[in-house]
Design an enzyme around this catalytic site. Sequence first.
Site, mmCIF file in Angstrom:
data_model
loop_
_atom_site.group_PDB
_atom_site.id
_atom_site.type_symbol
_atom_site.label_atom_id
_atom_site.label_comp_id
_atom_site.label_asym_id
_atom_site.label_seq_id
_atom_site.Cartn_x
_atom_site.Cartn_y
_atom_site.Cartn_z
ATOM 1 N N CYS A 119 -8.344 18.195 -23.879
ATOM 2 C CA CYS A 119 -8.965 17.232 -24.792
ATOM 3 C C CYS A 119 -10.485 17.182 -24.643
ATOM 4 C CB CYS A 119 -8.304 15.873 -24.634
ATOM 5 S SG CYS A 119 -6.616 15.882 -25.304
ATOM 6 N N SER A 470 -16.098 11.032 -33.968
ATOM 7 C CA SER A 470 -14.924 11.811 -33.624
ATOM 8 C C SER A 470 -14.865 13.030 -34.531
ATOM 9 C CB SER A 470 -13.666 10.958 -33.835
ATOM 10 O OG SER A 470 -12.513 11.770 -33.893
#
Length: 559
Positions: A119, A470
């Site tokens: 991630c 994001s």
Amino acid sequence: MRSKTMTGGIEKAPHRSLLYALGLSRDELDRPLIGVANSANEIVPGHVHLDTIAKAVKDGIRNAGGVPMEFPAIAVCDGLAMNHEGMRMSLPSREVIADSVEIMATAHPFDALVLIPNCDKCVPGMLMAMLRLDIPAVLVSGGPMMVGRHKGENADLISVFEAVGKVKRGEMDEEELEDLTASACPGCGSCSGMFTANSMNCLSETIGLALPGNGTIPAVTADRIRLAKQAGTQVMELLKNNITPRTIVTEKSVRNAVAMDMALGGSSNTVLHLPAVFHEAGLDINLDIFDELSRTTPNLCRLSPAGPHPIQDLNAAGGVPAVMAELAKKDLLHLDALTVTGRTVGENLEALKAASRNPEVIRPIENPYAPEGGIAILKGNIAPEGAVVKQSAVVDSMRVHSGPARVFDSEEEATTAILSGKINPGDIVVIRYEGPKGGPGMREMLTPTSSIAGMGLGGEVALITDGRFSGGTRGAAIGHISPEAAEGGPIALIEEGDEIAINLPERSLELKVDEATLETRRAAWEPRQRELKSSFLKRYREHVRSAAYGARLDDSSSS
């Protein structure tokens, strides 16, 4: 062997005694010791399965004659950290991950490394460590999550973020929201879309520090296990031939990575991470290279959130090698750049017979989604050092836009105003004091951008910030404004109602206020800092550099 500084000779008998305590044999102490940095934990969906990946890596190392020695690394889930104080820790964790891998691999001098991230900040953190240490190394990620399904349509984490706004405006009830919430993320893996984690995992292939397939092979497949086993085997080949990360990463690798970023329409966070990664190889890059290659590299993919395709579709269409093969048709890649396969980019593409198997997922280079890349760098009197926008996710009607500023000094204030219906079509939401120092930690603004979309304003409202976004953000979202407000950047001088003009084709971001007025405001401006309890964030704030330089720590605070 490097490990002999820890195991060889009479004077290292105490060291060997400690290694025997691990259950190692005399024979094993004569073999190469290979560090395996595993970022598995039971918190992050992208990392919950990494013990399985690590087992396959270790099997590959043993099969090739090495001795794997596993150690842990931290990893933050940006989705879980979003829109609260936890997000201040996300970007700084990149530096901690890089430092901790360096510490473990120096204190225990491994002969080579396999690094297992998945991630957002873990991938660049481990790439930074690879280049810093410069011993033979391969990165292999845990792979992307499969796409969820809801009412017969694809769904992912961003679908849930945007659904919150739909509930607020009465377009969805809470029961349906919970049904969507339960089905959008169906299992392990990095969130399904060209978000930051998958962007960086794809670019790791392009840079040459990960094997082909690293960015797109789904987490739940046997192919992912085989890839991990291959990584363990391949690191032994790199050790045998003394191929290290800095042997691989050159100016050609830089240009290949940025060109692929543009073709894929990667997360705007790549503009933070790539400069920080390449700095560790002594290759300092600035925003100019992103703008240069954006103008000459077509956008070939429209993956979620910019389009309908999840990462598994990209994998089925041929993955990163297929996109690279399209770029190669127009000589937009350096095919002679070396990779961890031991072959060049061109040799890899030839061996894989790389080609697009779906012209909608990977457009032919003669018929791209757009003639320019997915990311654009804007400059102007609001952002003298630059700002970043994922232009492939901006609707045509917002590519040129002027509107009144709606000014907020934190993410929370802006989100409350958006979800309360206080933002109007045409407005430009300004969120400041959220930069690397001002945050500190440069939080992602996914909640406000998703709220704008969920409130039905995605094609009518822009957002600018000295924070970041994001990879799941879509719309006219312009971030990384530098210098940031906390350093007295012009964004700190914007007042409610000021007109702001955005022009993506001309790469400009302008505050329509005369210079004399700005000088008056500048003279009255006073520095401000958030009160912090965290000693870690206090240290980070002191040493972090501008987003224009990758928000990396200055050299006085890193080794």
